[in-house]
Scaffold this motif. Structure first.
Motif, PDB file in Angstrom:
ATOM      1  N   ALA A  18       0.808  -1.227   0.000  1.00  6.18           N
ATOM      2  CA  ALA A  18       0.000   0.000   0.000  1.00  6.18           C
ATOM      3  C   ALA A  18       0.836   1.269   0.000  1.00  6.18           C
ATOM      4  CB  ALA A  18      -0.930   0.002   1.214  1.00  6.18           C
ATOM      5  N   GLY A  19       2.142   1.153   0.199  1.00  7.54           N
ATOM      6  CA  GLY A  19       2.969   2.334   0.354  1.00  7.54           C
ATOM      7  C   GLY A  19       3.482   2.958  -0.923  1.00  7.54           C
ATOM      8  N   GLN A  44       6.939   0.131   9.015  1.00 10.61           N
ATOM      9  CA  GLN A  44       6.072   1.130   9.630  1.00 10.61           C
ATOM     10  C   GLN A  44       6.339   2.505   9.041  1.00 10.61           C
ATOM     11  OE1 GLN A  44       3.646   0.544  12.208  1.00 10.61           O
ATOM     12  NE2 GLN A  44       3.063   2.607  11.558  1.00 10.61           N
ATOM     13  N   ALA A  45       7.616   2.789   8.724  1.00  9.92           N
ATOM     14  CA  ALA A  45       7.976   4.107   8.181  1.00  9.92           C
ATOM     15  C   ALA A  45       7.262   4.365   6.851  1.00  9.92           C
ATOM     16  CB  ALA A  45       9.484   4.205   8.002  1.00  9.92           C
ATOM     17  N   THR A  46       7.194   3.352   5.999  1.00 12.41           N
ATOM     18  CA  THR A  46       6.497   3.493   4.717  1.00 12.41           C
ATOM     19  C   THR A  46       5.020   3.792   4.931  1.00 12.41           C
ATOM     20  OG1 THR A  46       8.030   1.971   3.641  1.00 12.41           O
ATOM     21  CG2 THR A  46       5.925   2.335   2.548  1.00 12.41           C
ATOM     22  N   LEU A  50       2.620   7.129   4.153  1.00 16.99           N
ATOM     23  CA  LEU A  50       1.316   7.045   3.497  1.00 16.99           C
ATOM     24  C   LEU A  50       0.280   7.812   4.303  1.00 16.99           C
ATOM     25  CD1 LEU A  50      -1.059   5.861   1.788  1.00 16.99           C
ATOM     26  CD2 LEU A  50      -0.917   3.825   3.236  1.00 16.99           C
ATOM     27  N   GLN A  51       0.216   7.560   5.585  1.00 21.47           N
ATOM     28  CA  GLN A  51      -0.810   8.187   6.410  1.00 21.47           C
ATOM     29  C   GLN A  51      -0.686   9.708   6.416  1.00 21.47           C
ATOM     30  OE1 GLN A  51      -0.975   7.131  10.664  1.00 21.47           O
ATOM     31  NE2 GLN A  51      -3.164   6.838  10.370  1.00 21.47           N
ATOM     32  N   GLN A  52       0.547  10.202   6.414  1.00 20.90           N
ATOM     33  CA  GLN A  52       0.759  11.649   6.413  1.00 20.90           C
ATOM     34  C   GLN A  52       0.245  12.307   5.130  1.00 20.90           C
ATOM     35  OE1 GLN A  52       4.943  12.134   7.166  1.00 20.90           O
ATOM     36  NE2 GLN A  52       4.817  11.239   9.223  1.00 20.90           N
TER      37      GLN A  52
END
Length: 263
Positions: A18-19, A44-46, A50-52
């Motif tokens: 998804a990233g 998690q960083a990827t 994405l979330q940002q």
């Protein structure tokens, strides 16, 4: 007046890879249509990145689930957590993949193993476990795997990738056959050359987008009859069709989205 909502509104979807690339485009498209997305990627960083990039409302509809598709224990643990949290996705899209360019005679075993672990074995185990969750909870659903038109077309320096995708295609067809009685459809979208980081990985100073479109006799590539490479939206449109009710009588199908390159 009744609001005209997408049929994906409120649906729980799980997307691997998804990233970036097709997975990222698919994640954002489904969120735009009101879906709830379990976004999966290796770090998690990827996923934080994405979330940002999402709006506040989209963030509230996104669950981040980092795990390594090459690690079977991580896959089983992720699925167990989803089960415990009662997060059982009815729409599943597998986009995660890796590519290692090398001739067969020079292909490192580690690269071969990693390609098969991520593109094939990890995706097999994940879809198996998610399918079990659907069946055990009497849920219908749809699974779409992003394959490749290279699954049945030999490519120079892409043997591991081609082999992994060929195996994935057969797995999805077998999965679709066994899950049909449960109302779960399983299909494949097979892109050709698409504007993604993986595609750009294959380009260099002497071989780029123009040469990809035109083809290359020396590397046994015929080019693209539509005279352009695909954009990620072209692929997400096909994925969403196979997830939707418009394809309600389609399963075990391989939909090529390659501008005619399979010729």
């Amino acid at each position: 007046m009744r609001e005209n909502r997408s049929e994906f509104y409120g649906k729980l979807c799980l997307i691997t890879g998804a990233g970036q690339g097709i997975g990222l485009a698919c994640t954002k498209s489904l969120l735009d249509q009101g879906a709830h997305v379990i976004a999966c990627d290796v770090t998690q960083a990827t996923l934080d990145e994405l979330q940002q990039s999402l709006s506040t409302n989209q963030q509230q509809c996104t669950t981040l689930l980092p795990f390594d598709l090459s690690d079977p224990h991580a896959i089983l643990n992720a699925c167990q957590n989803l089960q415990q949290d009662n997060l059982i996705p009815e729409l599943i899209i597998t986009c995660a993949g890796t590519l290692h360019l090398a001739s067969i005679l020079e292909l490192p075993f580690e690269a071969l193993n990693k390609t098969l672990d991520i593109n094939l074995k990890g995706t097999m185990l994940l879809t198996q476990q998610l399918a079990k969750m659907l069946v055990e909870n009497s849920r219908k659903g749809a699974i779409v795997a992003v394959g490749s038109n290279a699954a049945d077309t030999p490519r120079v320096k892409m043997s591991a990738y081609c082999t992994s995708k060929a195996g994935l295609h057969m797995w999805m067809q077998c999965l679709g056959l066994e899950l049909a009685e449960h109302g779960i459809r399983c299909n494949i979208v097979s892109p050709g050359s698409t504007r993604t980081p993986m595609q750009e990985q294959m380009w260099n100073e002497s071989y780029g987008e123009r040469e990809t479109v035109q083809g290359n006799l020396a590397s046994h590539r015929i080019g693209i009859p539509l005279n352009k490479i695909a954009e990620t939206k072209d692929i997400t449109n096909a994925i969403e069709f196979l997830l939707s009710g418009k394809s309600g009588h389609i399963t075990m199908h391989d939909l090529r989205v390659d501008g005619g390159a399979t010729l």
